[in-house]
Design an enzyme around this catalytic site. Structure first.
Site, short mmCIF file in Angstrom:
data_model
loop_
_atom_site.label_atom_id
_atom_site.label_comp_id
_atom_site.label_asym_id
_atom_site.label_seq_id
_atom_site.Cartn_x
_atom_site.Cartn_y
_atom_site.Cartn_z
N LYS A 79 2.00 5.53 6.03
CA LYS A 79 0.98 4.93 5.13
C LYS A 79 -0.20 4.45 5.96
O LYS A 79 -0.01 3.85 7.03
CB LYS A 79 1.62 3.77 4.36
CG LYS A 79 0.71 3.14 3.31
CD LYS A 79 1.44 2.08 2.50
CE LYS A 79 0.59 1.51 1.39
NZ LYS A 79 1.32 0.55 0.54
N SER A 154 1.28 1.41 -4.49
CA SER A 154 0.13 1.86 -3.73
C SER A 154 0.47 2.95 -2.71
O SER A 154 -0.43 3.64 -2.24
CB SER A 154 -0.54 0.68 -3.02
OG SER A 154 0.32 0.12 -2.06
N SER A 178 5.27 -1.18 -4.04
CA SER A 178 4.54 0.00 -3.56
C SER A 178 5.37 1.08 -2.89
O SER A 178 4.87 2.18 -2.67
CB SER A 178 3.42 -0.41 -2.63
OG SER A 178 2.36 -0.91 -3.39
N1 GLN Z 1 0.94 -2.60 -7.71
C1 GLN Z 1 1.01 -3.64 -6.74
C2 GLN Z 1 -0.33 -4.33 -6.66
O1 GLN Z 1 -1.29 -3.75 -7.10
C3 GLN Z 1 1.40 -3.03 -5.45
C4 GLN Z 1 1.22 -3.85 -4.23
C5 GLN Z 1 1.94 -3.29 -3.05
O2 GLN Z 1 3.16 -3.22 -3.08
N2 GLN Z 1 1.22 -2.98 -1.98
O3 GLN Z 1 -0.44 -5.42 -6.18
#
Ligand code: GLN
Length: 487
Positions: A79, A154, A178
């Protein structure tokens, strides 16, 4: 089986028996990445030179028979929030579009020590803020199962890189789902480890008290393998656990008969896609057949999980992102700037996307003197209640089972105009992060031809049980073996 869909275990056996070299495997992966990824756009950067050099070194290790691990010579994606020395690390933000770190994250070092081969860096929602990859400041990633749909977020690029066969494992990061949510959307196995089990050093911070780096793989066995090599105490991260890492494969083949599976009743509410619900019910029946005792449990504060998560995330993110000011690293916009404040303002105005700005503003508001007690402090107190919910549930069961998302992957553009709609897709995955407990996502069926994900949630530091229970399921089902090419 084709090369690009190999598990780590299968690829490692081929390398050990010299059926293939790491350079050959890496070249095939790179070639596929260059061909297929123009459609999927999972990768922000494909690191051909680094990959081939690491593959050559892995082959030397294998030839000498020295220092070989199950990850030696295995291609993986990372990532783009995790620092890689000499390889651009953008967090999918314009503000870091040309940022090349001078140091490695601890996870990057650990994987290099194990001999794994970095293929490239994967797309994500900007700074991890989103659930579809559409908040990436660079471009959208598409779901390999249906190019009109999102891969989740994400870590959407990471999940897509797995299901499109562009690596043999992926490293993602989970602040509020995420890893698990995109794993569910793309038919991938993935774990959010216990907070503090994997060092955060070199991870570009979103919410420091939630952020957890975790692997995505083709099955629970591989997931245990990768976690084994990235977990552990790190003097550079004072929040990393000082206790020894468990042997994650030790119990993996033990039968689950007699173990207790908890089904949190608050996770089965109206609004869940019919095919998601039926897949989850089918998975519960599978566990019953394997001899697990199924119990309904209650996590009474679940309805507060989403607001608590988002409030605390905004607060932590607004403070973490203060460092991107155009004077230290990344983008710097100083055209006609009168003073340094002008540089801050112009750089952040141009460099950050809308969602990032929205969260910084809301976070700064929640932390401001007049509102701190009403919002931030209150949310911290409810966070303790969320943690206690899990502790109480684990007094009576060994693991919990829940969906990863109320729906399967949605269409590109479907939720971009309404941030609240987007936040709601995280409803099942966000409670574990304020609580710090681990969650393992596994493929468990299809609804309208799109993959459905479930998650097993465990006690603090009890990843071993999650792998055991996940592996038992994958021994009697083959959802995890489906990919867009064979279905
Ligand atoms: N959907 C979550 C957010 O928007 C994901 C965050 C994450 O795990 N990086 O905060």
């Amino acid at each position: 089986m084709q090369l690009h869909n190999l598990t780590i275990r299968a690829a490692s056996e081929m390398l050990a028996s010299k059926k293939i070299s790491s350079v050959e495997l890496t070249q095939a992966t790179l070639q596929r990445a260059h061909e297929v990824d123009s459609k999927i756009q999972a990768y922000v950067t494909i690191a051909d030179d680094v990959a081939l050099e690491q593959a050559k070194q892995a082959d030397e290790r294998i030839a000498k028979g020295e220092n070989i691990t199950p990850l030696t010579g295995i291609p993986f994606s990372m990532k783009d929030a995790i620092s890689t020395r000499g390889v651009r690390t953008t967090c999918s933000s314009k503000i870091l579009e040309n940022y090349v770190p001078q140091y490695n994250a601890t996870v990057t070092d650990k994987l290099a020590d194990a001999g794994a081969v970095l293929i490239g860096k994967t797309n994500m929602d900007e700074f991890g803020m989103g659930s579809s990859c559409e908040n990436s400041g660079l471009f959208n990633t598409r779901n390999p199962w249906d190019l009109d749909r999102v891969p989740g977020g994400s870590s959407g690029g990471a999940a897509a890189s797995m299901s499109a066969g562009l690596c043999n494992f992926a490293i993602g990061e989970d602040t509020g789902g995420s890893v698990r949510m995109p794993a569910g959307f793309c038919n991938v196995t993935g774990i959010k480890p216990t907070y503090g089990r994997v060092s955060r050093y070199g991870l570009i911070a979103l919410a420091s008290s939630f952020d957890s780096i975790g692997p995505m793989t083709r099955d629970a066995y591989d997931c245990a393998t990768v976690l084994q090599y990235i977990a552990g105490h790190d003097p550079k991260d004072s929040t990393s656990y000082k206790i020894q890492v468990t042997n994650y494969h030790e119990n993996i083949n033990k039968p689950v008969k007699g173990m207790k599976l908890g089904i949190p009743k608050e996770y089965f509410v109206a609004g869940m896609e019919v095919g998601v619900e039926s897949s989850i019910q089918e998975a519960i029946r599978t566990y019953e057949k394997l001899g697990m005792e199924v119990h309904e449990v209650s996590l009474p504060h679940t309805k507060y999980a989403l607001p608590v998560y988002y409030l605390l995330l905004f607060a932590e993110a607004s403070s973490n992102l203060a460092r991107f000011d155009g004077t230290r690293f990344g983008l710097s916009v100083s055209k006609d700037a009168k003073d340094v404040v002008d540089i801050y303002l112009q750089t952040r105005h141009e460099g950050f996307g809308d969602e990032v700005k929205r969260r910084i503003m809301l976070g700064a508001y929640a932390l401001s003197a007049g509102y701190y007690d009403a919002y931030y402090l209150k949310a911290q107190k409810v966070r303790t209640l969320l943690r206690q919910d899990f502790e109480n549930a684990f007094n009576s069961v060994d693991v919990l089972l829940a969906p990863t998302c109320p729906t399967t992957a949605f269409k590109l553009g479907e939720k971009t105009s309404d941030p609240l709609e987007m936040y709601l897709s995280d409803i099942y995955v966000v409670a574990t992060n304020p609580a710090g407990v681990p969650g393992l996502a596994l493929p468990c069926g299809f609804s309208n031809n799109m993959p459905v994900g479930m998650q097993l949630i465990g006690k603090h530091l009890d990843e071993q049980t999650l792998f055991q229970v996940g592996h038992a399921y994958q021994q009697v089902t083959d959802w995890h073996k489906q990919n867009p090419g064979n279905r």
